[in-house]
Scaffold this motif. Structure first.
Motif, PDB file in Angstrom:
ATOM      1  N   VAL A 137       0.843  -1.277   0.115  1.00  0.00           N
ATOM      2  CA  VAL A 137       0.026   0.136  -0.128  1.00  0.00           C
ATOM      3  C   VAL A 137       0.890   1.209   0.079  1.00  0.00           C
ATOM      4  O   VAL A 137       1.918   1.402   0.672  1.00  0.00           O
ATOM      5  CB  VAL A 137      -0.960  -0.057   1.396  1.00  0.00           C
TER       6      VAL A 137
ATOM      7  N   THR B 179       3.154  -1.158   4.037  1.00  0.00           N
ATOM      8  CA  THR B 179       2.862   0.427   3.659  1.00  0.00           C
ATOM      9  C   THR B 179       4.374   1.272   3.668  1.00  0.00           C
ATOM     10  O   THR B 179       4.852   1.200   4.448  1.00  0.00           O
ATOM     11  CB  THR B 179       1.938   0.643   4.574  1.00  0.00           C
TER      12      THR B 179
ATOM     13  N   VAL C 168      -3.251   0.544  -3.201  1.00  0.00           N
ATOM     14  CA  VAL C 168      -2.689  -0.846  -2.996  1.00  0.00           C
ATOM     15  C   VAL C 168      -2.188  -0.917  -4.695  1.00  0.00           C
ATOM     16  O   VAL C 168      -2.570  -0.469  -5.664  1.00  0.00           O
ATOM     17  CB  VAL C 168      -3.596  -1.734  -2.868  1.00  0.00           C
TER      18      VAL C 168
END
Length: 296
Positions: free
Chosen positions: A138, A188, A256
């Motif tokens: 992400v 992330t 994403v």
């Protein structure tokens, strides 16, 4: 401190009624403060079905809906966009590409203004192609950059080129990153996002109907993008950042990555894996909303 929507258009004050044509809503036919006055979070994404799934997800997360509950499309009078609401959360589809999200944002920002909303956070949740990241990672956008890696959105208005800043709220990005650390379910990163005008040639793909460059040229370009700080590519973030900046709205982009573009161009993961990937921005933003409302 109350942070209200700022409209950069003095002409609107002279209008007796404002018709939001692509939403099938209008100030003469709908009570905007009653319908939307309590909104604090707006999540936007390309697909109507994804945004309906998000509102069902956030309703369950916030304890505001029952399982299997159906959420009506507020924009049912049009097939351009879909809009859903539960509690302080509004979920809106924006289609694909800069022109489509731009039209939606003009009307969304006016809707929030007419509803007298304040302290609004708008987050784009979506999918993208990653650069140098494992699929399923992400990306929280630091800056949206154009295809030459400049943090700007360029538009021709009345025959003249207008350039606008595409910076996003730095503090909001940090808060989202902290939320991801607390969830601890997927990789992330904070990075720049390249916003292009096209899915194929504009993103250096080799699999479109037209391609007049080599694989070596493609890889060199993508590596230059990576070296400049770009971690993913999509088609909406630049105008999203520019318009939110001008309207004084706190905004973020959370996407994403469905593939690593340094390793290929076609999305080959199974349907089930892609569905799980697409839920990751929803999970992150859902957790952020819960935490902001003191429900974590």
């Amino acid at each position: 401190r109350e942070n209200v929507i700022h409209l950069c258009n003095p002409h609107l004050e002279k209008m007796k009624e404002d018709i939001l044509y692509h939403f099938a809503l209008g100030t003469g036919t709908h009570d905007f403060p009653a319908m939307f006055g309590d909104v604090k979070f707006v999540c936007v994404g390309g697909s109507p079905s994804r945004m309906k799934a998000f509102i069902a997800y956030i309703a369950e997360e916030l304890g505001l809906g029952s399982p299997g509950c159906d959420y009506p499309n507020i924009c049912a009078g049009t097939d351009r966009y879909a809009m859903y609401k539960v509690g302080p959360v509004l979920s809106v589809s924006h289609g694909m590409g800069i022109p489509s999200i731009s039209i939606m944002l003009h009307e969304l920002i006016k809707l929030l203004y007419h509803a007298k909303c304040s302290n609004i956070t708008i987050i784009r949740i979506g999918t993208s192609g990653g650069i140098g990241l494992e699929p399923g990672s992400v990306v929280i956008t630091r800056q949206s950059v154009d295809a030459t890696f400049k943090p700007q959105f360029e538009q021709v208005i009345l025959g003249k080129t207008v350039i606008r800043s595409t910076n996003l709220d730095e503090q909001l990005a940090k808060e989202l990153m902290q939320c991801s650390k607390e969830i601890n379910q997927f990789n992330t990163v904070i990075g720049n996002t390249m916003c292009t005008l096209d899915f194929y040639e504009g993103q250096g793909r080799l699999d479109g109907a037209i391609c007049l460059y080599s694989e070596e040229e493609k890889l060199q370009y993508l590596k230059e993008a990576y070296d400049s700080g770009v971690r993913n590519i999509e088609m909406e973030s630049s105008v999203f950042a520019a318009m939110c900046n001008l309207s004084g709205v706190k905004a973020a982009v959370v996407c994403v990555t469905l593939l690593n573009r340094l390793e290929g161009d076609q999305i080959s993961s199974s349907h089930d894996i892609l569905v799980e990937y697409q839920q990751r921005p929803q999970k992150l933003v859902g957790y952020f909303i819960k935490k902001s409302l003191g429900k974590v």
